[in-house]
Scaffold this active site. Structure first.
Site, PDB file in Angstrom:
ATOM      1  N   HIS A  44       4.345 -25.848  13.767  1.00  0.00           N
ATOM      2  CA  HIS A  44       5.547 -26.257  13.711  1.00  0.00           C
ATOM      3  C   HIS A  44       5.771 -27.636  14.453  1.00  0.00           C
ATOM      4  CE1 HIS A  44       6.619 -22.837  11.322  1.00  0.00           C
ATOM      5  NE2 HIS A  44       6.890 -22.233  12.375  1.00  0.00           N
ATOM      6  N   LYS A  47      13.136 -27.194   5.766  1.00  0.00           N
ATOM      7  CA  LYS A  47      14.460 -27.355   6.298  1.00  0.00           C
ATOM      8  C   LYS A  47      15.026 -28.688   5.951  1.00  0.00           C
ATOM      9  CE  LYS A  47      13.896 -24.376  10.414  1.00  0.00           C
ATOM     10  NZ  LYS A  47      14.919 -23.404   9.907  1.00  0.00           N
ATOM     11  N   ARG A  56       0.795  -1.217   0.017  1.00  0.00           N
ATOM     12  CA  ARG A  56       0.000  -0.132   0.117  1.00  0.00           C
ATOM     13  C   ARG A  56       0.757   1.215   0.077  1.00  0.00           C
ATOM     14  NH1 ARG A  56      -4.050  -0.776   4.791  1.00  0.00           N
ATOM     15  NH2 ARG A  56      -2.053  -1.362   6.066  1.00  0.00           N
TER      16      ARG A  56
END
Length: 483
Positions: free
Chosen positions: A234, A176, A47
């Site tokens: 996670h 990962k 924006r």
């Protein structure tokens, strides 16, 4: 490299930290190592008023602040791919700019690096200009919702415009190398499979610890907390990879089906088990690496009476034949003593001890370190040299950085490449996400019902004393307490 798949990538929230500190550096690394098409285009959406040149300078500054290693000449070449567009996610007419500029004959990727409250208007406005076509893919950042009902609300809305196979719910831990190596260790070798079960394992610990505080994210974090920010996604994803049954292939739904079974097998939490087996903590002022740090309620944009948790530890159980009776201890927190992510597999003690050994049970332990160093260490007991039978803990150490000299792909880079290639294996399917929310929701409900205040812990420690007591009840200890 024009033989690579061409694409247009749209980054919503392009002035935020995730885009400037993570996504653009990841794309830069892919660009410099020739793993993305040099004719691809990246559209940064925000924006603020930026020219292309000013935005690239702004993003470079942010990337360097994040300690990314970037060469100015290569960055300038990479910026040839970038265009900046001023678009308000809540303004439908602004999306006509995208409709005019995107090449809909190639893959169009929309990465929503924004507050979840903007997911619905962005999807609606993309659909209004028919940008939800068959060549489109949408990437959703966490947290997706605030609880099960808000998560379902977002997913239901997005499903009106995009098919499930077009939706990439990202969890950067799954990108990962060390997490993928965990799958390789389990399913590429026979060494541990026979032992990977309740008959031989006494407990499993999964830790994601951060030494950093909330920093400039205070406003976001206070509405989220450690449970929503880290544990619901996670930690539970790592739990799934540790506990899942071997898939018969690495096809997306084959792997995700096995992860879903783990989540569905988690023993449901009740109000009583939440009170007894879940520790909610919040850091107070302390010292980290010799420097004094503020307490959580002293941080920027944090109310003085905030009860938001910066630490969660809990005991989970999986009700299936492989894992019944094995406690899984999960924990995550900010302002802890060290920055690390690791999985500790504690094998059962020998049935009959014939050698003298009085130290804590540090042997028979497999430690898989995910960060900062990626290693696998197997601890066992060996006889010390001499004329006695005294034993000492020793370990075999596999250091992936020493073993492999090839460049390591960071989590976001790997996942972005998978989105471009249309590979869904490392992304979270909707039913996985729903199962995770269902399991953690009793924790949120109990905390709200009982107005549950977090236990304070000093910054620079390993969390509240109650977290150690949680394991002590089972005659166990956190890994670092034995070192």
């Amino acid at each position: 490299m024009n033989d690579l798949q061409n694409f247009d990538l749209v980054l919503f929230g392009a002035t935020g930290d995730l885009v400037t500190r993570k996504l653009l550096p990841a794309l830069y690394n892919a660009f410099t190592h020739n793993t993305i098409n040099k004719d691809a285009r990246i559209f940064a959406i925000g924006r603020r008023d930026f020219s292309k040149e000013d935005y690239c300078k702004f993003a470079l500054t942010k990337a360097i602040e994040a300690k990314e290693s970037i060469q100015k000449d290569n960055w300038d070449k990479f910026c040839n791919l970038i265009n900046y567009l001023k678009i308000d996610a809540n303004t439908p007419d602004d999306f006509s700019k995208l409709q005019e500029i995107l090449n809909q004959d190639i893959t169009n990727i929309y990465y929503l690096s924004t507050y979840p409250s903007l997911f619905k208007p962005i999807c609606q406005n993309l659909a209004n200009v028919k940008l939800n076509h068959r060549n489109s893919r949408i990437v959703l950042e966490k947290p997706l919702g605030h609880n099960l009902s808000t998560s379902n609300d977002i997913n239901d809305f997005i499903a009106k415009f995009f098919q499930e196979e077009q939706i990439y719910r990202i969890d950067h831990y799954l990108g990962k190398e060390s997490v993928q190596n965990l799958m390789a260790i389990r399913f590429g070798n026979t060494l541990f499979e026979a032992l990977w079960r309740r008959q031989w394992i006494s407990s499993i610990q999964i830790t994601i610890a951060e030494s950093l505080g909330v920093g400039s994210r205070g406003d976001f974090y206070d509405k989220t907390g450690a449970l929503r920010d880290m544990l619901q996604n996670h930690l539970l994803q790592l739990l799934c990879i540790v506990a899942m049954e071997p898939p018969f292939s690495l096809e997306p739904d084959t792997v995700r089906n096995e992860k879903l079974k783990v989540l569905q097998s988690l023993k449901p939490l009740t109000e009583e088990t939440v009170i007894n087996n879940v520790i909610r903590g919040q850091y107070k002022a302390g010292t980290i690496e010799g420097k004094e740090v503020k307490g959580y309620t002293e941080e920027e944009n944090i109310p003085l009476n905030s009860k938001t948790e910066t630490y969660v530890a809990l005991k989970a159980e999986i009700q299936n034949w492989r894992w019944a009776g094995v406690p899984f201890y999960l924990r995550t927190g900010k302002r802890l003593q060290d920055q690390l992510a690791e999985i500790v597999i504690q094998f059962k003690d020998i049935p009959c001890k014939i050698f003298p050994f009085n130290a804590n049970n540090f042997a028979n332990r497999l430690i898989i370190k995910l960060q900062p160093d990626e290693t696998v260490q197997l601890y066992f007991l060996a006889k010390q040299p001499g004329d006695t039978n005294d034993l000492k803990p020793v370990y075999l150490d596999l250091d992936f950085h020493k073993m492999f000299t090839t460049r390591r792909t960071e989590g976001y880079e790997r996942l972005l490449l998978d989105v471009i290639r249309g590979k869904l294996t490392l992304f979270v399917r909707r039913d996985e996400q729903e199962a995770a929310w269902k399991w953690v929701e009793p924790i949120l409900n109990t905390w709200d019902k009982l107005n549950f205040a977090p236990k304070l812990y000093t910054a620079g420690t390993w969390g509240p004393a109650a977290a150690s007591a949680l394991l002590a009840r089972d005659n166990d200890s956190w890994h670092e307490e034995l070192m």
